[in-house]
Write an enzyme that holds these catalytic residues in place. Structure first.
Site, PDB file in Angstrom:
ATOM      1  N   TYR A 177       0.852  -1.199   0.000  1.00 62.15           N
ATOM      2  CA  TYR A 177       0.000   0.000   0.000  1.00 62.15           C
ATOM      3  C   TYR A 177       0.882   1.241   0.000  1.00 62.15           C
ATOM      4  O   TYR A 177       1.733   1.409   0.871  1.00 62.15           O
ATOM      5  CB  TYR A 177      -0.915   0.019   1.226  1.00 62.15           C
ATOM      6  CG  TYR A 177      -1.964   1.111   1.182  1.00 62.15           C
ATOM      7  CD1 TYR A 177      -3.222   0.878   0.641  1.00 62.15           C
ATOM      8  CD2 TYR A 177      -1.682   2.401   1.649  1.00 62.15           C
ATOM      9  CE1 TYR A 177      -4.176   1.893   0.576  1.00 62.15           C
ATOM     10  CE2 TYR A 177      -2.624   3.413   1.580  1.00 62.15           C
ATOM     11  CZ  TYR A 177      -3.867   3.148   1.047  1.00 62.15           C
ATOM     12  OH  TYR A 177      -4.807   4.159   0.973  1.00 62.15           O
ATOM     13  N   PHE A 234      -5.348   9.271  -3.756  1.00 65.74           N
ATOM     14  CA  PHE A 234      -4.120   8.734  -4.345  1.00 65.74           C
ATOM     15  C   PHE A 234      -3.819   7.429  -3.621  1.00 65.74           C
ATOM     16  O   PHE A 234      -3.595   7.418  -2.404  1.00 65.74           O
ATOM     17  CB  PHE A 234      -2.946   9.700  -4.159  1.00 65.74           C
ATOM     18  CG  PHE A 234      -1.611   9.167  -4.659  1.00 65.74           C
ATOM     19  CD1 PHE A 234      -1.039   9.668  -5.807  1.00 65.74           C
ATOM     20  CD2 PHE A 234      -0.921   8.175  -3.952  1.00 65.74           C
ATOM     21  CE1 PHE A 234       0.194   9.183  -6.271  1.00 65.74           C
ATOM     22  CE2 PHE A 234       0.305   7.688  -4.405  1.00 65.74           C
ATOM     23  CZ  PHE A 234       0.866   8.192  -5.557  1.00 65.74           C
ATOM     24  N   GLU A 235      -3.837   6.340  -4.366  1.00 64.72           N
ATOM     25  CA  GLU A 235      -3.434   5.048  -3.827  1.00 64.72           C
ATOM     26  C   GLU A 235      -2.692   4.286  -4.911  1.00 64.72           C
ATOM     27  O   GLU A 235      -3.137   4.253  -6.059  1.00 64.72           O
ATOM     28  CB  GLU A 235      -4.647   4.186  -3.426  1.00 64.72           C
ATOM     29  CG  GLU A 235      -5.355   4.593  -2.172  1.00 64.72           C
ATOM     30  CD  GLU A 235      -6.515   3.661  -1.824  1.00 64.72           C
ATOM     31  OE1 GLU A 235      -6.794   3.515  -0.630  1.00 64.72           O
ATOM     32  OE2 GLU A 235      -7.138   3.099  -2.751  1.00 64.72           O
ATOM     33  N   ILE A 236      -1.552   3.727  -4.564  1.00 61.73           N
ATOM     34  CA  ILE A 236      -0.898   2.745  -5.421  1.00 61.73           C
ATOM     35  C   ILE A 236      -0.808   1.506  -4.552  1.00 61.73           C
ATOM     36  O   ILE A 236      -0.087   1.493  -3.549  1.00 61.73           O
ATOM     37  CB  ILE A 236       0.498   3.213  -5.874  1.00 61.73           C
ATOM     38  CG1 ILE A 236       0.385   4.532  -6.649  1.00 61.73           C
ATOM     39  CG2 ILE A 236       1.162   2.141  -6.741  1.00 61.73           C
ATOM     40  CD1 ILE A 236       1.719   5.143  -7.032  1.00 61.73           C
TER      41      ILE A 236
END
Length: 348
Positions: A177, A234-236
């Site tokens: 995450y 915003f998430e990667i």
């Protein structure tokens, strides 16, 4: 009678780890955006930043999702703007509607009362969106082939060149995450979320990772919530985190509690609580090098070398990481990270 039943001793990481197996191969990854036709202008602006800063160098497919059919104008404009493959999907109705156990009259009364009390307090669609991002986006058929996603929203900015394949970096370094901004939640929107979450952990202690990041979420070892969370616009992240039994059961518990509609539970605290508790803390990563803007906050690299070598276009003085309403200090402390030398000036 259950004496011979196999005991599932798997951790959440056991469901994620296979996606790290092919470290030398190209990650099975995509960008994903939940968007409406009317948001085309803001989306095209975001696409331009993503294209210029990273996607032209390290291209990945882009999945666009909508609760209504996309217009031909929308699809044509987006397809033209994105240099990689694009896919358009419609949400299944059951993913964007009221579950049978929700009292819609009660929900409407709560929205009416909350309309002037907090942001999106009166919004029905915002609640559907939060529930969808919490429990369903990762189930969409267009995402089934992927292990990783990067969530992109309309009207965001990327301030710096990104000169490495971020998905490959996540895969090679076994991160699950990644985020850029952390922040405190409005307590009035989630009055029972923490207690519901702690009750779930008490019933399912095996899901709490022994090397968790509880100290990011709580200043008293779980008794109370300090409201810190990763800002999920915003998430990667690895999709298998949400696909894991721990998260599926957690979401199902929250969903039946009704807080997405009777309160205004956001997907950001929901994702954050799950990631911080179900994962070892070294699987969570703060991208201090990615310059990012989502109104009204900036993540602007404070490291001068990173800032200069990546042609960053943001004002370092506006960086949100260590400002009072941010949770950057809590994150650094919880992870045992060394804060930048000048971090205290942002608290003045």
């Amino acid at each position: 009678e259950f004496a011979d039943a196999p005991i599932d001793t798997k951790t959440t990481m056991d469901y994620i780890t296979p996606s790290f197996a092919n470290k030398a191969g190209k990650p099975k990854a995509c960008y994903v955006t939940l968007v409406r036709n009317k948001e085309l202008k803001g989306l095209l602006s975001s696409i331009k930043y993503v294209e210029n800063k990273i996607n032209k160098k390290f291209p990945y497919p882009w999945v666009f999702l909508n609760d209504e059919p996309f217009t031909e104008e929308f699809k044509e404009a987006v397809t033209k703007a994105v240099s990689s493959e694009v896919k358009f999907g419609i949400l299944p109705k059951e993913h964007w509607s009221y579950p049978e156990w929700i009292n819609q009259t009660k929900a409407a009364e709560i929205r009416a009362d909350a309309a002037t009390k907090y942001i999106y307090g009166g919004s029905e669609s915002y609640r559907h969106m939060c529930r969808y991002q919490s429990g369903f986006f990762w189930r969409h058929e267009l995402l089934e082939e992927y292990d990783w996603y990067w969530r992109v929203e309309p009207d965001i900015k990327l301030y710096c060149d990104i000169n490495y394949d971020v998905f490959k970096w996540m895969q090679e370094n076994e991160k699950v995450y990644g985020f850029t901004v952390s922040i405190h939640e409005y307590e009035v929107t989630i009055p029972t979320l923490w207690q519901t979450s702690m009750d779930f952990i008490k019933k399912n202690p095996e899901y709490l990772d022994e090397n968790n990041l509880m100290s990011f979420l709580s200043n008293d070892n779980g008794k109370t919530y300090n409201l810190c969370h990763f800002w999920s616009n915003f998430e990667i992240a690895n999709l298998n985190l949400w696909r894991s039994p721990a998260y599926r059961e957690y979401f199902d518990t929250l969903d039946h509690q009704g807080g997405f509609f009777y309160e205004r539970w956001g997907d950001a605290p929901v994702h954050s609580i799950a990631a911080a508790l179900f994962l070892p803390k070294d699987k969570i990563h703060y991208f201090s090098d990615i310059g990012y803007h989502h109104p009204p906050y900036d993540n602007c690299p404070l490291d001068k070398e990173v800032y200069n070598s990546n042609n960053c276009e943001c004002d370092q003085g506006n960086d949100f990481t260590f400002q009072g309403y941010s949770c950057g200090k809590e994150y650094y402390d919880a992870q045992g990270l060394v804060k930048p030398k000048n971090w205290k000036k942002f608290r003045e």
